[in-house]
Scaffold this active site. Structure first.
Site, PDB file in Angstrom:
ATOM      1  N   SER A  15     -52.049 -18.660  -6.025  1.00 53.98           N
ATOM      2  CA  SER A  15     -50.633 -18.810  -6.356  1.00 53.98           C
ATOM      3  C   SER A  15     -50.344 -18.071  -7.655  1.00 53.98           C
ATOM      4  O   SER A  15     -51.256 -17.598  -8.351  1.00 53.98           O
ATOM      5  CB  SER A  15     -50.265 -20.298  -6.518  1.00 53.98           C
ATOM      6  N   ASP A  59     -65.248 -23.004  -7.938  1.00 51.15           N
ATOM      7  CA  ASP A  59     -64.834 -23.354  -9.294  1.00 51.15           C
ATOM      8  C   ASP A  59     -65.326 -22.262 -10.237  1.00 51.15           C
ATOM      9  O   ASP A  59     -66.516 -21.907 -10.220  1.00 51.15           O
ATOM     10  CB  ASP A  59     -65.461 -24.707  -9.653  1.00 51.15           C
ATOM     11  N   CYS A  85     -57.395 -15.052 -13.460  1.00 53.35           N
ATOM     12  CA  CYS A  85     -56.130 -15.768 -13.656  1.00 53.35           C
ATOM     13  C   CYS A  85     -56.277 -17.282 -13.572  1.00 53.35           C
ATOM     14  O   CYS A  85     -55.300 -18.001 -13.793  1.00 53.35           O
ATOM     15  CB  CYS A  85     -55.100 -15.318 -12.615  1.00 53.35           C
ATOM     16  N   SER A 146     -52.578 -15.679 -23.321  1.00 53.46           N
ATOM     17  CA  SER A 146     -51.228 -16.234 -23.372  1.00 53.46           C
ATOM     18  C   SER A 146     -50.649 -15.940 -24.742  1.00 53.46           C
ATOM     19  O   SER A 146     -51.391 -15.804 -25.731  1.00 53.46           O
ATOM     20  CB  SER A 146     -51.261 -17.746 -23.148  1.00 53.46           C
ATOM     21  N   TYR A 159     -55.113 -25.742 -25.271  1.00 53.07           N
ATOM     22  CA  TYR A 159     -54.722 -24.552 -24.511  1.00 53.07           C
ATOM     23  C   TYR A 159     -54.728 -23.320 -25.412  1.00 53.07           C
ATOM     24  O   TYR A 159     -55.256 -22.261 -25.051  1.00 53.07           O
ATOM     25  CB  TYR A 159     -53.335 -24.777 -23.911  1.00 53.07           C
ATOM     26  N   THR A 194     -44.159 -19.580 -12.563  1.00 58.04           N
ATOM     27  CA  THR A 194     -45.358 -19.882 -11.776  1.00 58.04           C
ATOM     28  C   THR A 194     -45.436 -21.383 -11.532  1.00 58.04           C
ATOM     29  O   THR A 194     -44.723 -22.164 -12.180  1.00 58.04           O
ATOM     30  CB  THR A 194     -46.625 -19.439 -12.532  1.00 58.04           C
TER      31      THR A 194
END
Length: 253
Positions: A15, A59, A85, A146, A159, A194
């Site tokens: 996705s 995984d 990704c 990011s 994160y 997303t």
């Protein structure tokens, strides 16, 4: 790099950014192997990409699972592209209402985002090193960081740490793998439309989109995939982290 008769491995390919990248590489002539957790989305993605693609359940933090995906890829032809990704996010302040952030929560995010990325890079690069050069390259690796790596918000400590580490290891990875003619580039996307972002409240998504000077919207996954394709095509892109964010800079919270 001409991708005809070549293979691309995409993680998180069921996705969002991963699926868009898989679709773009598939359209460019590559056979695509994508690794992810079994789900209806994985089945839908495999059906959409058609006979030129293979889904490998697994995984990214498992050496055995990633090695199996690499083996499937190399059975189809020379593995020349890897796009990482796969990732997770979790919110939590260092000290919140219930006390200190549980160490296992921090570790879980770092494990998937950072260790999972490196696991894929090291095993894919090992396979790429045996390729004959094509257009000067034996392979190209595209990682996903990011903009949080540079201006992470409150509650994003885990994160942000994981994504900053991916950005930080890009240059040494490129230097390590230069002797094998393998390039490494990282994309640091802003807010993209997303499934991960869809989990946020509509008001939150709109507020975040408004922080982008131009275009004032969330990014489209196809725009990320377009940059992946350009990185593969442009031999001078190496060892760099590219922000893809419409000039967005995240606010404190």
């Amino acid at each position: 790099m001409d991708l005809n008769d070549s293979v691309a491995l995409v993680t998180g390919g069921t996705s969002g950014l991963g699926l868009a990248s898989a679709r773009r590489l598939n359209d460019a002539g590559a056979r695509v192997v994508f690794l992810g957790r079994p789900s209806p989305r994985a089945e839908k993605a495999a059906a959409e990409l058609g006979t030129g693609a293979r889904f490998v359940p697994g995984d990214v933090t498992s050496t055995a699972d990633v090695a199996r995906a690499v083996a499937v890829a190399t059975s189809l032809g020379p593995l020349r592209v890897a796009v990482t990704c796969a990732g997770v996010t979790a919110s939590g302040r260092t000290v919140g209402r219930t006390g200190a952030l549980p160490l296992e929560d921090f570790e879980a995010v770092v494990r998937v985002n950072l260790l999972g990325t490196f696991n894929v890079v090291r095993l894919a690069a090992e396979a790429m090193a045996g390729n004959e050069p094509a257009g000067g390259d034996r392979g190209v690796v595209v990682c996903t960081s990011s903009i949080a790596a540079y201006d992470g918000q409150e509650g994003q400590v885990a994160y942000t740490a994981s994504k900053a580490a991916i950005a930080g290891m890009t240059l040494p990875l490129a230097r390590d793998l230069a002797r094998h003619a393998i390039r490494v580039v990282t994309i640091a996307p802003g807010l993209f439309d997303t499934p991960m972002v869809e989990e946020l409240r509509r008001e939150t998504r709109e507020a975040l989109a408004a922080q982008s000077p131009h275009p004032t919207r969330l990014g489209h996954a196809e725009e990320f995939a377009s940059l992946v394709a350009h990185i593969v095509d442009n031999p001078m892109l190496n060892g760099e982290v590219i922000r893809l964010d419409g000039a967005m800079r995240l606010s404190r919270a």
